[in-house]
Design a protein around this motif. Structure first.
Motif, short mmCIF file in Angstrom:
data_model
loop_
_atom_site.label_atom_id
_atom_site.label_comp_id
_atom_site.label_asym_id
_atom_site.label_seq_id
_atom_site.Cartn_x
_atom_site.Cartn_y
_atom_site.Cartn_z
N VAL A 192 0.75 -1.19 -0.25
CA VAL A 192 0.21 0.01 -0.03
C VAL A 192 0.85 1.21 0.06
O VAL A 192 0.64 2.21 -0.77
N SER A 193 1.86 1.08 0.77
CA SER A 193 2.85 2.41 0.80
C SER A 193 3.57 2.63 -0.33
O SER A 193 3.56 3.72 -0.83
N ALA A 194 4.06 1.59 -0.93
CA ALA A 194 4.58 1.71 -2.16
C ALA A 194 3.72 2.21 -3.41
O ALA A 194 3.99 3.16 -4.20
N LEU A 195 2.51 1.75 -3.46
CA LEU A 195 1.63 2.30 -4.49
C LEU A 195 1.03 3.54 -4.30
O LEU A 195 1.05 4.30 -5.41
N VAL A 196 0.94 4.16 -2.99
CA VAL A 196 0.69 5.51 -2.90
C VAL A 196 1.66 6.32 -3.25
O VAL A 196 1.44 7.37 -3.96
N PHE A 197 2.81 5.91 -2.86
CA PHE A 197 3.97 6.64 -3.30
C PHE A 197 4.27 6.68 -4.85
O PHE A 197 4.53 7.75 -5.35
N ALA A 198 4.19 5.54 -5.59
CA ALA A 198 3.98 5.57 -6.93
C ALA A 198 2.89 6.48 -7.59
O ALA A 198 3.27 7.03 -8.80
N PHE A 216 -7.78 -5.57 -3.00
CA PHE A 216 -6.72 -4.88 -2.82
C PHE A 216 -6.87 -3.48 -3.23
O PHE A 216 -6.68 -2.40 -2.95
N LEU A 217 -7.03 -3.42 -4.85
CA LEU A 217 -7.13 -2.07 -5.52
C LEU A 217 -8.51 -1.31 -5.18
O LEU A 217 -8.53 -0.19 -4.95
N VAL A 218 -9.65 -2.05 -4.85
CA VAL A 218 -10.64 -1.33 -4.31
C VAL A 218 -10.49 -0.98 -3.15
O VAL A 218 -10.98 0.44 -3.00
N LYS A 219 -9.86 -1.42 -2.29
CA LYS A 219 -9.54 -0.73 -0.79
C LYS A 219 -8.65 0.51 -0.90
O LYS A 219 -8.92 1.49 -0.39
N LYS A 254 -9.65 4.32 -0.17
CA LYS A 254 -8.96 5.39 0.89
C LYS A 254 -8.22 6.52 0.15
O LYS A 254 -8.20 7.58 0.64
N PHE A 255 -7.98 6.48 -1.12
CA PHE A 255 -7.41 7.61 -1.80
C PHE A 255 -8.24 8.10 -3.01
O PHE A 255 -7.74 8.03 -4.22
N PRO A 256 -9.44 8.41 -2.90
CA PRO A 256 -10.19 8.63 -4.15
C PRO A 256 -9.67 9.81 -4.94
O PRO A 256 -10.08 10.11 -6.03
#
Length: 156
Positions: free
Chosen positions: A21-27, A77-80, A84-86
């Motif tokens: 999750v952290s990596a995806l948000v950073f990316a 995972f992607l839906v969640k 969280k980051f709409p």
């Protein structure tokens, strides 16, 4: 920030953990800054340190292909994360890819096939005997990738 030379997406391998999750948000933030798309990759494998890993996606004891369970886990995972980051446009528009094999090998292969501009992945930061026995997919990807790799570390 200068534009990245490669035209492909930012590839983000995930294992559904908080580190992913952290990596995806950073990316997603990085993709927004440099005008890139995101590609979220999950490599279907049977982790020796966690047998039955994909059974988490099964509601009842049922016979299903591991790939089907992994696909359900990736979608959930992607839906969640999207929920969280709409406001993250790259995250909302991210493409997902599911492949089978050894994570460290398949991440590199998909990066090459999809002409990824870079790879962003999370890391647990294992050390000592556990790291020596299991190895680190992130470490191997950093060593062998032909594109920039960013490893996002998250506090345990």
């Amino acid at each position: 920030m200068k534009e990245m030379k490669q035209n492909g997406p930012i590839l983000v391998p995930v294992d559904f953990s908080p580190y992913s999750v952290s990596a995806l948000v950073f990316a997603a933030d990085l993709a927004d800054c440099v005008g890139k798309s995101l590609m979220v990759l999950h490599v279907v494998h049977d982790p020796g340190d966690e047998p039955g890993y994909y059974n988490k996606a099964l509601k009842k004891k049922q016979l299903r292909r591991i790939e089907d369970a992994a696909a359900d886990m990736l979608e959930a995972f992607l839906v969640k994360v999207r929920k969280k980051f709409p406001d993250s446009k790259p995250l909302q528009q991210a493409e997902s890819v599911l492949v089978k094999g050894l994570p460290r090998n398949r991440i590199l292969e998909v990066a090459e096939q999809k002409k990824a501009s870079m790879i962003v992945m999370g890391s647990k930061g294992e050390t000592g005997l556990k790291h020596m026995v299991l190895g680190s997919a992130a470490e191997r990807v950093v060593q062998l990738a032909t594109v920039p790799v960013t490893v996002v570390k998250t506090a345990k």
